[in-house]
Design a protein around this motif. Sequence first.
Motif, PDB file in Angstrom:
ATOM      1  N   ILE A 671       0.895  -1.383  -0.202  1.00  0.00           N
ATOM      2  CA  ILE A 671      -0.028   0.015   0.043  1.00  0.00           C
ATOM      3  C   ILE A 671       0.927   1.295   0.113  1.00  0.00           C
ATOM      4  N   VAL A 674      -1.406   6.381   2.220  1.00  0.00           N
ATOM      5  CA  VAL A 674      -2.677   6.414   3.382  1.00  0.00           C
ATOM      6  C   VAL A 674      -3.481   7.740   3.119  1.00  0.00           C
ATOM      7  N   PHE A 676      -5.834   4.457   3.253  1.00  0.00           N
ATOM      8  CA  PHE A 676      -6.189   3.385   2.182  1.00  0.00           C
ATOM      9  C   PHE A 676      -7.630   2.839   2.329  1.00  0.00           C
ATOM     10  N   VAL A 775       1.099  -7.591   4.209  1.00  0.00           N
ATOM     11  CA  VAL A 775       0.571  -6.171   4.227  1.00  0.00           C
ATOM     12  C   VAL A 775       1.674  -5.323   4.634  1.00  0.00           C
ATOM     13  N   VAL A 777       2.722  -0.923   4.446  1.00  0.00           N
ATOM     14  CA  VAL A 777       2.133   0.117   4.235  1.00  0.00           C
ATOM     15  C   VAL A 777       3.314   1.178   4.115  1.00  0.00           C
ATOM     16  N   TYR A 778       3.533   1.925   3.178  1.00  0.00           N
ATOM     17  CA  TYR A 778       4.305   3.049   2.865  1.00  0.00           C
ATOM     18  C   TYR A 778       3.640   4.358   3.304  1.00  0.00           C
ATOM     19  N   ASP A 779       4.358   5.219   4.432  1.00  0.00           N
ATOM     20  CA  ASP A 779       3.415   6.212   4.794  1.00  0.00           C
ATOM     21  C   ASP A 779       4.486   7.413   4.716  1.00  0.00           C
ATOM     22  N   PHE A 785      -2.816   7.761   8.957  1.00  0.00           N
ATOM     23  CA  PHE A 785      -3.792   6.697   9.073  1.00  0.00           C
ATOM     24  C   PHE A 785      -5.193   7.204   9.665  1.00  0.00           C
ATOM     25  N   ASP A 789      -8.560   2.867   8.661  1.00  0.00           N
ATOM     26  CA  ASP A 789      -7.276   2.039   8.334  1.00  0.00           C
ATOM     27  C   ASP A 789      -6.736   1.325   9.508  1.00  0.00           C
ATOM     28  N   LEU A 793      -6.036  -2.901   9.763  1.00  0.00           N
ATOM     29  CA  LEU A 793      -4.807  -3.640  10.232  1.00  0.00           C
ATOM     30  C   LEU A 793      -5.054  -4.318  11.423  1.00  0.00           C
ATOM     31  N   VAL A 805       4.664  -1.331   8.677  1.00  0.00           N
ATOM     32  CA  VAL A 805       4.209  -0.149   8.141  1.00  0.00           C
ATOM     33  C   VAL A 805       5.864   0.780   8.305  1.00  0.00           C
TER      34      VAL A 805
END
Length: 861
Positions: A671, A674, A676, A775, A777-779, A785, A789, A793, A805
């Motif tokens: 992902i 965010v 997402f 999963v 997640v790149y934030d 979030f 979200d 998770l 994350v």
Amino acid sequence: MLKQSNDIFKDILSPLAERGTSPYTYFYRIIGYEDQREYLANIKELDEKLKLTGNYIVFDKTIPVSTDSVTIERVRKLFEPAPLKDYRNGALINVLESKGFFSVSSDIRVNQRIKQAFGIVLNHYLKNEKSPNLSILMNFCTKILLWFGDYGKHNRNKSPYNPKVIYWGSPQKHEIYFLILMSLIGYDVLVLNTSFKDKFEKVDKDNQFSMVIKHSKELLIDDFPGRKIQEQENTKTDTNTNTAAKTRTGTRANPSGLVRPALNSETPVTKASADDSIRRVASPKEESVPTNRALNRQKDLTARLLNDPVLVVKLKRTEKIFEEILVPLNSRTGYVGEPYPILPAYFVRYIGVPSSTDDWEAEYYNSLYNLDKTLRMSGLYLKFSEGIPAPSAEESALIPHNLISYAFQDRFEIIEQTLRAKLLPQTYDELLDNTIRKTFVDIVHLFAEKSSNANTSILLNFSLKLISWLNRYVPQLFPRLNRNRKSGNPGQNYEHNPKVLFYGPIKAHEIFLLTAFHKLGCDVLYVHSEEEGDKPFQSFDEENALTHLIRNRHNLSLAPFPQGERLIRKSTIAYNASKEIEEVIYSEEVGLFKPWQFESYGTQPITLKTTYDELKILWKEPVKLRPEFKIQNKKVYVPNLFAKINGVSEDLNDYWQDLKELSSASNTKLIEAVPFTKITYSKQDLYQTSYLLNKKGLLEEFEAAKSRHYKFGHLKAPLQHFLIAKINELLLSEMFLGTVDKKFKLKIIMTILTMDDELLRLIEVFDYPQEVPKVIVYDNKKETFTESDSIMLAYLNLIGLDIVVFTPTNYKTIEHYIKPSLFDCHQLPFVKYDLQLPALDSIQTNPTPKLGLLSRLFKLR
């Protein structure tokens, strides 16, 4: 109106003036006791106070029935204009009204209330009893009317108090209906039952007519408290004349209203009750011990029967009744032919459903269907799948009236008079006719022995019912056309015996009829798919001496008797061998697993605490090779990863290399921005789903499946159940920092039910002991979030997925919603803002991977 009380012993004394314009009544039954001395003292005190009201009755362990022949005959004549078929539509009530039976007051409203009360009680009785036959219904109605005639007059007393009734003991069934009637017409009713034997549970199942107070201790029902001393004093002053008069009337009423029993409350009311009241007053215990004259009569009768040749039937046992029941008698061990046959016949209770490697439910119903079809071809066969119909009015009319009204002393006299009347069926086969007579005698004696409370009236009713049944079914089982003798060829008459199949719930009287069939030489098979269905037989034949019990492995809810064969698949020998090998190899203990072996199991995540280097090592390891993995109690314990990576590496290329390596694992969803989670439902949708929560605040699976937002319907049933179960786990998990109130619960439910298809597919491909879906997640922004979200998770973590994350900014993200103790937080040395995620395919792989911290420290290569 029926009113609740916090102190019934006090409130029952309240006068009518304190009960308002719409007077209410109390109807309580108190079961058991706590402090015996205090309880009995309170009853004695209440009794003294109620006597002062002048409108009070006590029934001590029973409600006596009138024995006055004139009264009984007058009541019975009330029924003549109302045929049985009209009892359910109010015809009887209308007849009683036309006879002035309800005109007990000058107030029309009072009379109308009494009429309505009678209608309510009669309808409730018919509802509980389903389809009572004529004699049972006549007995019930007659008894209620006689009781009302005796005790309903208290309703007319001019008193500041409404009438009060105390019943001391455990009321019988008919007495309960009468107490309900008394309550409906304005009496306060209090049932004081120190024992736990409470037949109200069968009559007033939902506490519609009465309220109950249950205590923890039980006490055998003794005399009514406070009356022993009074009765002793009365006895001293009674003359012999008074004592004799008391014996003749069978009842005794003292000034306080205490009524002593004349007849057992369940004794059917007949004309003979008045003609010979003293003889019929005998209690069940007295009847069970016959007099010398009765014993002599029994010996004479038995001697006459034993002198006649009869069929001798022996109980034969088998574990394969569906096959063995088709074997002719002369092929069974133990069979002896004419002139004095010995017949080895089956009487089997087939309870539950046998197991097999195939579709055992379909096999069970197919075997029943095929057995029924085969037996029907034989001709000598009876099948009962909805009970045995009670004797009809026409069958009952064949019983001579003088036999019904005769004042029998004991069961031996009943048997003797019945045999003299020649009411049993005649087959014109001397051996069988003798056996029918002996069977009748044996069954009546057996009924008396098994029914400890059976008085002569109950025994007579049973005997006459048995006679009606035998006359109905013996000609079908033993038709004359099939009993032609073949002279000079002995042993041919009894080679093929009749068969009787009884399917479904059974009553006590029906068991006795099946026993009679067996004693006549029939094979009898009782079938019920649930263990609960065998309870009547367990009390009838506790030691399995009269019947043979086959108890199968499975229980199955009772369904109608099969009307056709079901589709079924059969296993080959090779398939069965393969299944046996699989059971040995693919077991929880061995550690070899076949694909999707545990799809019906649940999961329990064990989120591992690791270093950053460990995370990278374990990332691609299957579940079964990770530490803490185990399978136990239908649950797979999944060691999974949940981590947040703050900052970036000293060498930015190393950072991208790690991200690329982790995202290259199979079944990984990356992902890149965010929030997402897409919100596809409105606020109105959210609040309208509140009906999906049950009383415990959990998601109701059946209701959820009907919701228009439900998107799991295409999945296999075990997975659908698993997803709903995990939602409920999340509602109870305490994973969130905020309060999980009703609104937040609805948001959790709607977020998961409307999840993205790609996330749903990750769960679909999760074969629990194998590769873990992931999963990432790149934030990299301030926009972090959302609550939705975090819900997704947390849900994926609870299922067992790996989650990482990446936050190069070092900002707080999931920490806003999920408790930090539930995931690892790894800190890298540098911070980067607005660091765009490059195309990972363009990142060059390092030819020589850098050594980790431990490797550099200990100079390991």
